[in-house]
Design a protein around this motif. Sequence first.
Motif, PDB file in Angstrom:
ATOM      1  N   PRO A 114       0.836  -1.200   0.000  1.00  0.00           N
ATOM      2  CA  PRO A 114       0.000   0.000   0.000  1.00  0.00           C
ATOM      3  C   PRO A 114       0.870   1.250   0.000  1.00  0.00           C
ATOM      4  O   PRO A 114       1.857   1.338   0.718  1.00  0.00           O
ATOM      5  N   MET A 115       0.478   2.217  -0.810  1.00  0.00           N
ATOM      6  CA  MET A 115       1.222   3.460  -0.927  1.00  0.00           C
ATOM      7  C   MET A 115       1.081   4.281   0.353  1.00  0.00           C
ATOM      8  O   MET A 115       0.029   4.250   0.992  1.00  0.00           O
ATOM      9  N   PRO A 116       2.116   5.025   0.759  1.00  0.00           N
ATOM     10  CA  PRO A 116       1.947   5.923   1.909  1.00  0.00           C
ATOM     11  C   PRO A 116       0.770   6.864   1.689  1.00  0.00           C
ATOM     12  O   PRO A 116       0.659   7.498   0.635  1.00  0.00           O
ATOM     13  N   VAL A 117      -0.104   6.962   2.678  1.00  0.00           N
ATOM     14  CA  VAL A 117      -1.363   7.681   2.485  1.00  0.00           C
ATOM     15  C   VAL A 117      -1.165   9.188   2.349  1.00  0.00           C
ATOM     16  O   VAL A 117      -2.034   9.879   1.823  1.00  0.00           O
ATOM     17  N   ASN A 118      -0.025   9.681   2.801  1.00  0.00           N
ATOM     18  CA  ASN A 118       0.211  11.125   2.754  1.00  0.00           C
ATOM     19  C   ASN A 118       1.027  11.562   1.543  1.00  0.00           C
ATOM     20  O   ASN A 118       1.475  12.706   1.474  1.00  0.00           O
ATOM     21  N   LEU A 119       1.234  10.652   0.579  1.00  0.00           N
ATOM     22  CA  LEU A 119       2.009  10.991  -0.609  1.00  0.00           C
ATOM     23  C   LEU A 119       1.151  10.945  -1.864  1.00  0.00           C
ATOM     24  O   LEU A 119       0.170  10.197  -1.953  1.00  0.00           O
ATOM     25  N   THR A 120       1.541  11.740  -2.854  1.00  0.00           N
ATOM     26  CA  THR A 120       0.971  11.632  -4.189  1.00  0.00           C
ATOM     27  C   THR A 120       1.621  10.450  -4.903  1.00  0.00           C
ATOM     28  O   THR A 120       2.633   9.900  -4.441  1.00  0.00           O
ATOM     29  N   HIS A 121       1.060  10.069  -6.039  1.00  0.00           N
ATOM     30  CA  HIS A 121       1.681   8.994  -6.818  1.00  0.00           C
ATOM     31  C   HIS A 121       3.096   9.385  -7.238  1.00  0.00           C
ATOM     32  O   HIS A 121       4.006   8.546  -7.223  1.00  0.00           O
ATOM     33  N   ALA A 122       3.301  10.640  -7.620  1.00  0.00           N
ATOM     34  CA  ALA A 122       4.628  11.082  -8.044  1.00  0.00           C
ATOM     35  C   ALA A 122       5.625  10.959  -6.901  1.00  0.00           C
ATOM     36  O   ALA A 122       6.766  10.507  -7.095  1.00  0.00           O
ATOM     37  N   GLN A 123       5.231  11.356  -5.709  1.00  0.00           N
ATOM     38  CA  GLN A 123       6.134  11.242  -4.554  1.00  0.00           C
ATOM     39  C   GLN A 123       6.424   9.778  -4.222  1.00  0.00           C
ATOM     40  O   GLN A 123       7.564   9.407  -3.943  1.00  0.00           O
ATOM     41  N   ALA A 124       5.384   8.947  -4.253  1.00  0.00           N
ATOM     42  CA  ALA A 124       5.569   7.532  -3.933  1.00  0.00           C
ATOM     43  C   ALA A 124       6.465   6.852  -4.957  1.00  0.00           C
ATOM     44  O   ALA A 124       7.263   5.972  -4.606  1.00  0.00           O
ATOM     45  N   ALA A 125       6.380   7.262  -6.221  1.00  0.00           N
ATOM     46  CA  ALA A 125       7.204   6.652  -7.266  1.00  0.00           C
ATOM     47  C   ALA A 125       8.678   6.961  -7.085  1.00  0.00           C
ATOM     48  O   ALA A 125       9.540   6.262  -7.634  1.00  0.00           O
ATOM     49  N   ALA A 311      22.937  12.347 -16.336  1.00  0.00           N
ATOM     50  CA  ALA A 311      23.989  13.366 -16.251  1.00  0.00           C
ATOM     51  C   ALA A 311      24.543  13.496 -14.838  1.00  0.00           C
ATOM     52  O   ALA A 311      25.646  14.023 -14.646  1.00  0.00           O
ATOM     53  N   GLY A 312      23.792  13.056 -13.824  1.00  0.00           N
ATOM     54  CA  GLY A 312      24.312  12.969 -12.472  1.00  0.00           C
ATOM     55  C   GLY A 312      24.218  14.219 -11.629  1.00  0.00           C
ATOM     56  O   GLY A 312      24.889  14.319 -10.595  1.00  0.00           O
ATOM     57  N   HIS A 313      23.380  15.175 -12.023  1.00  0.00           N
ATOM     58  CA  HIS A 313      23.302  16.420 -11.265  1.00  0.00           C
ATOM     59  C   HIS A 313      21.979  16.598 -10.516  1.00  0.00           C
ATOM     60  O   HIS A 313      21.750  17.644  -9.912  1.00  0.00           O
ATOM     61  N   ALA A 314      21.125  15.603 -10.549  1.00  0.00           N
ATOM     62  CA  ALA A 314      19.814  15.732  -9.912  1.00  0.00           C
ATOM     63  C   ALA A 314      19.945  15.773  -8.400  1.00  0.00           C
ATOM     64  O   ALA A 314      20.731  15.045  -7.802  1.00  0.00           O
ATOM     65  N   LYS A 315      19.142  16.638  -7.766  1.00  0.00           N
ATOM     66  CA  LYS A 315      19.034  16.683  -6.302  1.00  0.00           C
ATOM     67  C   LYS A 315      17.849  15.784  -5.926  1.00  0.00           C
ATOM     68  O   LYS A 315      16.705  16.142  -6.152  1.00  0.00           O
ATOM     69  N   GLY A 316      18.132  14.654  -5.363  1.00  0.00           N
ATOM     70  CA  GLY A 316      17.048  13.732  -5.076  1.00  0.00           C
ATOM     71  C   GLY A 316      16.652  12.978  -6.317  1.00  0.00           C
ATOM     72  O   GLY A 316      17.490  12.497  -7.065  1.00  0.00           O
ATOM     73  N   LYS A 317      15.352  12.901  -6.584  1.00  0.00           N
ATOM     74  CA  LYS A 317      14.832  12.024  -7.621  1.00  0.00           C
ATOM     75  C   LYS A 317      14.257  12.764  -8.814  1.00  0.00           C
ATOM     76  O   LYS A 317      13.821  13.911  -8.704  1.00  0.00           O
ATOM     77  N   VAL A 318      14.227  12.058  -9.940  1.00  0.00           N
ATOM     78  CA  VAL A 318      13.581  12.521 -11.174  1.00  0.00           C
ATOM     79  C   VAL A 318      12.389  11.596 -11.410  1.00  0.00           C
ATOM     80  O   VAL A 318      12.554  10.386 -11.573  1.00  0.00           O
ATOM     81  N   VAL A 319      11.182  12.160 -11.397  1.00  0.00           N
ATOM     82  CA  VAL A 319       9.970  11.346 -11.516  1.00  0.00           C
ATOM     83  C   VAL A 319       9.265  11.628 -12.847  1.00  0.00           C
ATOM     84  O   VAL A 319       9.483  12.663 -13.476  1.00  0.00           O
ATOM     85  N   VAL A 320       8.415  10.674 -13.213  1.00  0.00           N
ATOM     86  CA  VAL A 320       7.660  10.768 -14.467  1.00  0.00           C
ATOM     87  C   VAL A 320       6.219  10.407 -14.162  1.00  0.00           C
ATOM     88  O   VAL A 320       5.935   9.384 -13.510  1.00  0.00           O
ATOM     89  N   THR A 321       5.290  11.245 -14.613  1.00  0.00           N
ATOM     90  CA  THR A 321       3.872  11.030 -14.329  1.00  0.00           C
ATOM     91  C   THR A 321       3.125  10.632 -15.596  1.00  0.00           C
ATOM     92  O   THR A 321       3.473  11.044 -16.703  1.00  0.00           O
ATOM     93  N   LEU A 322       2.099   9.800 -15.413  1.00  0.00           N
ATOM     94  CA  LEU A 322       1.292   9.311 -16.527  1.00  0.00           C
ATOM     95  C   LEU A 322      -0.149   9.794 -16.353  1.00  0.00           C
ATOM     96  O   LEU A 322      -0.617   9.970 -15.234  1.00  0.00           O
TER      97      LEU A 322
END
Length: 322
Positions: A114-125, A311-322
């Motif tokens: 189950p996904m964390p209830v306080n997150l959006t799908h993008a955050q959970a991904a 490229a290795g410069h991201a702070k944290g994560k790079v997400v993709v939404t559908l």
Amino acid sequence: MKALVQYVYGASDSLTFEDVPDPVPAEGEVLVRVRATSVNPYDWHFMRGEPYVARLMQGGFGLRRPPAGILGCDLAGRVETAGANFRPGDDVYALLPRGAYAEYVCVREELLAPMPVNLTHAQAAAMPMAAVTALVALRGVEAGQRVLVNGASGGVGTFAVQLARAFGARVDAVCSAANVELARSLGAEHVVDYRSADFTRSGRRYDFVLDIAGSKSLLSCRRVVDRGGKFVAVGGPAGRWLQPAGHAFGALATGPFVRRRAVLADAVGCQDKKAALGELAALTERGALTPVIDRSYPFDDLRTAITYQEAGHAKGKVVVTL
């Protein structure tokens, strides 16, 4: 359904968007509508077939060409077909072997949580691969211990700093000057700018060193690991032939640092990914863990997202939404 399909090794533009048949769940699986995914080094190493040494390993990439298929290991979505433990409409997330770069995917129920209830799908991904890697790496950390995270501003690093703090440890972080405030905001007490200072010569010593960046030799890192302490390697700088596998396996090949243990952290080999995701969800819901997202891309721009993360410069994560 629409999916990003791999047939050959290469850069992100070698992947092709195609209309492929909708997957049909087998026994023990449920069909999930993918709402978000994210990009990890794991994905683009498979995309490029690098390091080349992995093509020779059992279960590796494939010697000359990859098995045709769909990449993507991070999934957050909504259940479409009922299973033994899930019902249509349930919000779930998972760490998959591959297949998340598509509109739908069939997932074995033992991989779904189950996904964390306080997150959006993008955050959970943003969580499965990076957060499970950090959790596995930090097993054994105890309250009051001194922990160093080298590579604290990337996907694994941002979770690792927060998890170590949640376990009651005192955390130091190594990152670039541009990310010092980010590391502090996540709970680091002391932050080292790797461009202006060498953390292996700082005089500080730690019970636990988590090396994500792989920027220093194992012998150099020995100086900061206390007797009886632990050194954990996650990855290292990318390379075409051996790296980052060479750096990680070097942690084992060199043997223990006298009384200092050297081990690898392997989220892919984690035997109970569902339990790990459940533990991470509980930490997230109580406010101890928050995904750090650098950029979010629409599904049609997934290849651009891969190029940016690689490229290795991201702070944290790079997400993709559908």
